[in-house]
Write a protein that holds these residues in place. Structure first.
Motif, PDB file in Angstrom:
ATOM      1  N   VAL A   1       0.827  -1.211   0.000  1.00 56.93           N
ATOM      2  CA  VAL A   1       0.000   0.000   0.000  1.00 56.93           C
ATOM      3  C   VAL A   1       0.858   1.255   0.000  1.00 56.93           C
ATOM      4  O   VAL A   1       0.579   2.222  -0.717  1.00 56.93           O
ATOM      5  CB  VAL A   1      -0.949   0.005   1.225  1.00 56.93           C
ATOM      6  CG1 VAL A   1      -1.734   1.314   1.296  1.00 56.93           C
ATOM      7  CG2 VAL A   1      -1.902  -1.178   1.164  1.00 56.93           C
ATOM      8  N   ILE A   2       1.949   1.215   0.784  1.00 55.09           N
ATOM      9  CA  ILE A   2       2.784   2.412   0.947  1.00 55.09           C
ATOM     10  C   ILE A   2       3.693   2.631  -0.257  1.00 55.09           C
ATOM     11  O   ILE A   2       3.810   3.751  -0.772  1.00 55.09           O
ATOM     12  CB  ILE A   2       3.634   2.289   2.231  1.00 55.09           C
ATOM     13  CG1 ILE A   2       2.708   2.189   3.462  1.00 55.09           C
ATOM     14  CG2 ILE A   2       4.558   3.494   2.379  1.00 55.09           C
ATOM     15  CD1 ILE A   2       3.455   1.865   4.737  1.00 55.09           C
ATOM     16  N   THR A   3       4.346   1.561  -0.706  1.00 53.07           N
ATOM     17  CA  THR A   3       5.302   1.673  -1.829  1.00 53.07           C
ATOM     18  C   THR A   3       5.010   0.617  -2.879  1.00 53.07           C
ATOM     19  O   THR A   3       5.796  -0.319  -3.065  1.00 53.07           O
ATOM     20  CB  THR A   3       6.750   1.523  -1.334  1.00 53.07           C
ATOM     21  OG1 THR A   3       6.885   0.241  -0.673  1.00 53.07           O
ATOM     22  CG2 THR A   3       7.129   2.637  -0.384  1.00 53.07           C
ATOM     23  N   PRO A   4       3.901   0.712  -3.581  1.00 53.65           N
ATOM     24  CA  PRO A   4       3.602  -0.287  -4.615  1.00 53.65           C
ATOM     25  C   PRO A   4       4.675  -0.292  -5.706  1.00 53.65           C
ATOM     26  O   PRO A   4       5.152   0.752  -6.121  1.00 53.65           O
ATOM     27  CB  PRO A   4       2.245   0.186  -5.164  1.00 53.65           C
ATOM     28  CG  PRO A   4       2.177   1.646  -4.817  1.00 53.65           C
ATOM     29  CD  PRO A   4       2.914   1.795  -3.528  1.00 53.65           C
ATOM     30  N   GLY A   5       5.052  -1.492  -6.114  1.00 54.40           N
ATOM     31  CA  GLY A   5       6.095  -1.631  -7.114  1.00 54.40           C
ATOM     32  C   GLY A   5       7.451  -1.927  -6.504  1.00 54.40           C
ATOM     33  O   GLY A   5       8.292  -2.573  -7.126  1.00 54.40           O
ATOM     34  N   LEU A   6       7.678  -1.453  -5.270  1.00 50.86           N
ATOM     35  CA  LEU A   6       8.935  -1.720  -4.569  1.00 50.86           C
ATOM     36  C   LEU A   6       8.714  -2.555  -3.314  1.00 50.86           C
ATOM     37  O   LEU A   6       9.655  -2.799  -2.565  1.00 50.86           O
ATOM     38  CB  LEU A   6       9.624  -0.401  -4.179  1.00 50.86           C
ATOM     39  CG  LEU A   6      10.078   0.503  -5.328  1.00 50.86           C
ATOM     40  CD1 LEU A   6      10.614   1.819  -4.775  1.00 50.86           C
ATOM     41  CD2 LEU A   6      11.137  -0.190  -6.167  1.00 50.86           C
ATOM     42  N   ASP A   7       7.476  -2.960  -3.091  1.00 46.97           N
ATOM     43  CA  ASP A   7       7.136  -3.649  -1.846  1.00 46.97           C
ATOM     44  C   ASP A   7       7.893  -4.966  -1.672  1.00 46.97           C
ATOM     45  O   ASP A   7       8.420  -5.242  -0.583  1.00 46.97           O
ATOM     46  CB  ASP A   7       5.627  -3.897  -1.763  1.00 46.97           C
ATOM     47  CG  ASP A   7       5.092  -4.565  -3.024  1.00 46.97           C
ATOM     48  OD1 ASP A   7       5.571  -4.236  -4.112  1.00 46.97           O
ATOM     49  OD2 ASP A   7       4.194  -5.411  -2.905  1.00 46.97           O
ATOM     50  N   ILE A   8       7.990  -5.780  -2.728  1.00 50.21           N
ATOM     51  CA  ILE A   8       8.675  -7.068  -2.616  1.00 50.21           C
ATOM     52  C   ILE A   8      10.165  -6.867  -2.375  1.00 50.21           C
ATOM     53  O   ILE A   8      10.781  -7.554  -1.551  1.00 50.21           O
ATOM     54  CB  ILE A   8       8.443  -7.908  -3.877  1.00 50.21           C
ATOM     55  CG1 ILE A   8       6.951  -8.242  -4.030  1.00 50.21           C
ATOM     56  CG2 ILE A   8       9.269  -9.193  -3.843  1.00 50.21           C
ATOM     57  CD1 ILE A   8       6.621  -9.025  -5.265  1.00 50.21           C
ATOM     58  N   LEU A   9      10.759  -5.893  -3.082  1.00 47.45           N
ATOM     59  CA  LEU A   9      12.188  -5.622  -2.922  1.00 47.45           C
ATOM     60  C   LEU A   9      12.495  -5.167  -1.496  1.00 47.45           C
ATOM     61  O   LEU A   9      13.430  -5.659  -0.860  1.00 47.45           O
ATOM     62  CB  LEU A   9      12.622  -4.557  -3.929  1.00 47.45           C
ATOM     63  CG  LEU A   9      14.098  -4.171  -3.919  1.00 47.45           C
ATOM     64  CD1 LEU A   9      14.956  -5.359  -4.308  1.00 47.45           C
ATOM     65  CD2 LEU A   9      14.355  -3.002  -4.859  1.00 47.45           C
ATOM     66  N   ILE A  10      11.701  -4.220  -0.980  1.00 50.70           N
ATOM     67  CA  ILE A  10      11.949  -3.691   0.362  1.00 50.70           C
ATOM     68  C   ILE A  10      11.682  -4.751   1.419  1.00 50.70           C
ATOM     69  O   ILE A  10      12.472  -4.926   2.360  1.00 50.70           O
ATOM     70  CB  ILE A  10      11.083  -2.447   0.615  1.00 50.70           C
ATOM     71  CG1 ILE A  10      11.476  -1.323  -0.355  1.00 50.70           C
ATOM     72  CG2 ILE A  10      11.220  -1.966   2.060  1.00 50.70           C
ATOM     73  CD1 ILE A  10      10.580  -0.104  -0.276  1.00 50.70           C
ATOM     74  N   ALA A  11      10.567  -5.467   1.265  1.00 52.84           N
ATOM     75  CA  ALA A  11      10.240  -6.505   2.247  1.00 52.84           C
ATOM     76  C   ALA A  11      11.285  -7.614   2.242  1.00 52.84           C
ATOM     77  O   ALA A  11      11.641  -8.143   3.304  1.00 52.84           O
ATOM     78  CB  ALA A  11       8.861  -7.082   1.958  1.00 52.84           C
ATOM     79  N   GLY A  12      11.808  -7.948   1.061  1.00 56.13           N
ATOM     80  CA  GLY A  12      12.788  -9.018   0.972  1.00 56.13           C
ATOM     81  C   GLY A  12      14.133  -8.641   1.558  1.00 56.13           C
ATOM     82  O   GLY A  12      14.646  -9.307   2.455  1.00 56.13           O
ATOM     83  N   ILE A  13      14.693  -7.530   1.069  1.00 54.17           N
ATOM     84  CA  ILE A  13      16.016  -7.113   1.534  1.00 54.17           C
ATOM     85  C   ILE A  13      15.954  -6.548   2.948  1.00 54.17           C
ATOM     86  O   ILE A  13      16.719  -6.938   3.834  1.00 54.17           O
ATOM     87  CB  ILE A  13      16.630  -6.083   0.567  1.00 54.17           C
ATOM     88  CG1 ILE A  13      16.832  -6.717  -0.815  1.00 54.17           C
ATOM     89  CG2 ILE A  13      17.957  -5.555   1.113  1.00 54.17           C
ATOM     90  CD1 ILE A  13      17.377  -5.757  -1.851  1.00 54.17           C
ATOM     91  N   GLY A  14      15.023  -5.616   3.155  1.00 55.25           N
ATOM     92  CA  GLY A  14      14.921  -4.994   4.473  1.00 55.25           C
ATOM     93  C   GLY A  14      14.455  -5.965   5.542  1.00 55.25           C
ATOM     94  O   GLY A  14      15.016  -6.014   6.649  1.00 55.25           O
TER      95      GLY A  14
END
Length: 252
Positions: A212-225
């Protein structure tokens, strides 16, 4: 030439691995590929293209990403990068599975070929079954399972393509989502280390929020972060508490 004892043993373990097609993970994956064929049909992907994707890309989420980007008109470089990044998540699975399969004389090229079949289904199945297989037969056993699983699903996509158009949309959706529902439970149950479960919880909580907050980057941020945060929690909180708890439980 008559088959040697080694050839007969290899065939035995290959066929035993191939029988894994009747296991619960494989059967659930097959129902999901029926849903995938419905998605391919609705997106304008031909039967041959859907079968080629199944055999060559194999991982179901990567194919969904590819078809979605094709439908949106993305250029080929963007699609290549998206599928590549999606497939990189399989590297930890390969890294954990290869030591379980490798024998003293296993050639590297064979392990590289077999890594193509490593996705969530094959990883969950192999990690649960290889312990009961002699080390010298593990590569053959996994090859039997991986080759049979990919071939069966490729044929299934070809056979079900067009037939699924008669299914109600809700039924096709349920068939597709059986796989993520099943493997959410499987990954949790098969986790051997606390860091895996911590990362799992962080991903389940942060994934929907980041979508919801960062659509399009959600998987990248959730995965790495999320993965980094899980490592830090496990390294500096869980592991430090373990010796303390052990000391408190010791007799004076």
């Amino acid at each position: 030439m008559p088959p040697t004892h080694a050839d007969a043993a290899s065939l035995h373990w290959f066929l035993k691995g191939a029988r894994g097609i009747f296991s619960l993970p494989a059967l659930i994956l097959m129902t999901s590929f029926v849903g995938f064929s419905a998605f391919a049909l609705e997106s304008g992907v031909s039967r041959g293209e859907a079968m080629f994707m199944t055999a060559m890309i194999w991982a179901l989420p990567a194919k969904m990403i590819l078809i979605g980007m094709m439908a949106s008109g993305a250029n080929i470089l963007a699609m290549f990068l998206a599928v590549t990044l999606s497939s990189i998540r399989m590297m930890p699975m390969v890294a954990s599975l290869v030591p379980e399969m490798r024998g003293s004389r296993t050639p590297t090229w064979l392990l590289l070929v077999l890594s193509h079949f490593v996705a969530i289904t094959a990883w969950v199945f192999a990690m649960g079954k290889l312990k009961g297989v002699p080390r010298e037969a593990r590569v053959t056993y996994f090859a039997g399972f991986g080759l049979t699983l990919v071939a069966a699903n490729t044929i299934l996509v070809g056979l079900s393509y067009g037939v699924v158009s008669t299914f109600p949309p809700a039924v096709a959706g349920v068939l597709f989502f059986l796989t993520p529902v099943y493997f959410v439970g499987s990954i949790w149950a098969s986790a051997r280390h606390s860091v895996v479960r911590i990362a799992f919880v962080i991903g389940v909580v942060s994934g929907p929020l980041l979508a919801v907050i960062t659509p399009g980057l959600d998987i990248l941020i959730a995965g790495i972060g999320g993965g980094t945060l899980a490592y830090l929690i496990d390294r500096f909180v869980v592991r430090r508490r373990a010796p303390v708890a052990a000391g408190e439980g010791a007799e004076p």
